[in-house]
Design a protein around this motif. Sequence first.
Motif, PDB file in Angstrom:
ATOM      1  N   PHE A  21       3.554 -60.339 -55.488  1.00  0.00           N
ATOM      2  CA  PHE A  21       3.352 -61.667 -54.755  1.00  0.00           C
ATOM      3  C   PHE A  21       1.656 -62.032 -55.176  1.00  0.00           C
ATOM      4  O   PHE A  21       0.850 -61.477 -54.571  1.00  0.00           O
ATOM      5  N   LYS A  22       1.418 -62.615 -56.200  1.00  0.00           N
ATOM      6  CA  LYS A  22      -0.030 -62.586 -56.923  1.00  0.00           C
ATOM      7  C   LYS A  22      -0.811 -63.289 -55.878  1.00  0.00           C
ATOM      8  O   LYS A  22      -1.791 -63.098 -55.313  1.00  0.00           O
ATOM      9  N   SER A  23      -0.426 -64.803 -55.738  1.00  0.00           N
ATOM     10  CA  SER A  23      -1.340 -65.480 -54.645  1.00  0.00           C
ATOM     11  C   SER A  23      -0.610 -66.449 -54.022  1.00  0.00           C
ATOM     12  O   SER A  23      -0.989 -67.461 -53.379  1.00  0.00           O
ATOM     13  N   ASP A  24       0.703 -66.526 -54.191  1.00  0.00           N
ATOM     14  CA  ASP A  24       1.633 -67.335 -53.547  1.00  0.00           C
ATOM     15  C   ASP A  24       1.979 -66.694 -52.063  1.00  0.00           C
ATOM     16  O   ASP A  24       2.864 -66.283 -51.757  1.00  0.00           O
ATOM     17  N   VAL A  25       1.100 -67.200 -50.984  1.00  0.00           N
ATOM     18  CA  VAL A  25       1.253 -66.734 -49.874  1.00  0.00           C
ATOM     19  C   VAL A  25       2.556 -67.460 -49.100  1.00  0.00           C
ATOM     20  O   VAL A  25       3.094 -66.899 -48.105  1.00  0.00           O
ATOM     21  N   ASN A  26       3.019 -68.529 -49.432  1.00  0.00           N
ATOM     22  CA  ASN A  26       4.281 -69.203 -48.670  1.00  0.00           C
ATOM     23  C   ASN A  26       5.535 -68.419 -49.159  1.00  0.00           C
ATOM     24  O   ASN A  26       6.352 -68.152 -48.478  1.00  0.00           O
ATOM     25  N   ALA A  27       5.638 -68.055 -50.442  1.00  0.00           N
ATOM     26  CA  ALA A  27       6.692 -67.205 -50.929  1.00  0.00           C
ATOM     27  C   ALA A  27       6.595 -65.630 -50.235  1.00  0.00           C
ATOM     28  O   ALA A  27       7.703 -65.237 -49.829  1.00  0.00           O
ATOM     29  N   LEU A  28       5.436 -65.227 -50.136  1.00  0.00           N
ATOM     30  CA  LEU A  28       5.048 -63.855 -49.346  1.00  0.00           C
ATOM     31  C   LEU A  28       5.725 -64.085 -47.930  1.00  0.00           C
ATOM     32  O   LEU A  28       6.405 -63.143 -47.449  1.00  0.00           O
ATOM     33  N   ARG A  29       5.441 -65.181 -47.525  1.00  0.00           N
ATOM     34  CA  ARG A  29       5.782 -65.308 -46.032  1.00  0.00           C
ATOM     35  C   ARG A  29       7.180 -65.406 -45.705  1.00  0.00           C
ATOM     36  O   ARG A  29       7.758 -64.916 -44.899  1.00  0.00           O
ATOM     37  N   SER A  59      -5.414 -61.128 -49.273  1.00  0.00           N
ATOM     38  CA  SER A  59      -6.283 -62.249 -48.784  1.00  0.00           C
ATOM     39  C   SER A  59      -6.004 -62.466 -47.141  1.00  0.00           C
ATOM     40  O   SER A  59      -5.404 -61.923 -46.554  1.00  0.00           O
ATOM     41  N   GLY A  60      -6.928 -63.428 -46.888  1.00  0.00           N
ATOM     42  CA  GLY A  60      -7.129 -63.735 -45.314  1.00  0.00           C
ATOM     43  C   GLY A  60      -5.680 -64.015 -44.734  1.00  0.00           C
ATOM     44  O   GLY A  60      -5.291 -63.590 -43.767  1.00  0.00           O
ATOM     45  N   PRO A  61      -5.134 -65.099 -45.378  1.00  0.00           N
ATOM     46  CA  PRO A  61      -3.724 -65.315 -44.886  1.00  0.00           C
ATOM     47  C   PRO A  61      -2.772 -64.396 -44.916  1.00  0.00           C
ATOM     48  O   PRO A  61      -1.885 -64.366 -44.322  1.00  0.00           O
ATOM     49  N   ALA A  62      -2.667 -63.499 -46.008  1.00  0.00           N
ATOM     50  CA  ALA A  62      -1.862 -62.447 -46.165  1.00  0.00           C
ATOM     51  C   ALA A  62      -2.006 -61.440 -45.046  1.00  0.00           C
ATOM     52  O   ALA A  62      -1.070 -61.045 -44.341  1.00  0.00           O
ATOM     53  N   VAL A  63      -3.225 -61.056 -44.865  1.00  0.00           N
ATOM     54  CA  VAL A  63      -3.636 -60.378 -43.498  1.00  0.00           C
ATOM     55  C   VAL A  63      -3.119 -60.887 -42.370  1.00  0.00           C
ATOM     56  O   VAL A  63      -2.538 -59.944 -41.642  1.00  0.00           O
ATOM     57  N   GLU A  64      -3.310 -62.014 -41.752  1.00  0.00           N
ATOM     58  CA  GLU A  64      -2.738 -62.417 -40.781  1.00  0.00           C
ATOM     59  C   GLU A  64      -1.317 -62.676 -40.819  1.00  0.00           C
ATOM     60  O   GLU A  64      -0.656 -62.320 -39.581  1.00  0.00           O
ATOM     61  N   LEU A  65      -0.838 -62.997 -41.609  1.00  0.00           N
ATOM     62  CA  LEU A  65       0.905 -62.838 -42.047  1.00  0.00           C
ATOM     63  C   LEU A  65       1.471 -61.420 -41.810  1.00  0.00           C
ATOM     64  O   LEU A  65       2.396 -61.271 -40.827  1.00  0.00           O
ATOM     65  N   PHE A  66       0.690 -60.340 -42.009  1.00  0.00           N
ATOM     66  CA  PHE A  66       0.912 -58.863 -41.788  1.00  0.00           C
ATOM     67  C   PHE A  66       0.677 -58.602 -40.326  1.00  0.00           C
ATOM     68  O   PHE A  66       1.604 -58.065 -39.719  1.00  0.00           O
ATOM     69  N   LYS A  67      -0.259 -59.226 -39.883  1.00  0.00           N
ATOM     70  CA  LYS A  67      -0.643 -58.866 -38.396  1.00  0.00           C
ATOM     71  C   LYS A  67       0.491 -59.469 -37.340  1.00  0.00           C
ATOM     72  O   LYS A  67       1.136 -58.701 -36.675  1.00  0.00           O
TER      73      LYS A  67
END
Length: 130
Positions: A21-29, A59-67
């Motif tokens: 997941f390179k930069s697509d935080v929505n797909a990662l979510r 990324s910041g949003p990815a870290v928040e997602l994992f939290k």
Amino acid sequence: MKSRWTTYKGARVMYCDFSNFKSDVNALRAEVEAADRDIIKEPAASALILVDMRNTVASGPAVELFKESAKLTNSHVKKQAVIGVSGFKRFLADVVARFSGQGMRLFDTEAEAMDWLVGSYDGGHVVGGA
């Protein structure tokens, strides 16, 4: 969903495939939420989890997602191993582990991670008190 349950040396392991997941935080979510739905169906402190973060940008949003994910799944996880985390991503993994209270071990290879999850290997880099 790329993530799936698998069997390794007779043990059931949730392979959370968060790789590429390179930069697509929505797909990662979407992937993380789908995996979380499976994990929270498991009894308390029973799930063995392998998280594959290879080629995924931190990324910041990815870290928040994992939290958020860790808070939701923490009570269901017995052991968690992570691969594909080095450099700055290793620091971020430690932040997530400390914030959530969900301990984990970081490994260089999938085989080492799986062996640790099923109890036949005692290596890896401990973060968050795993």
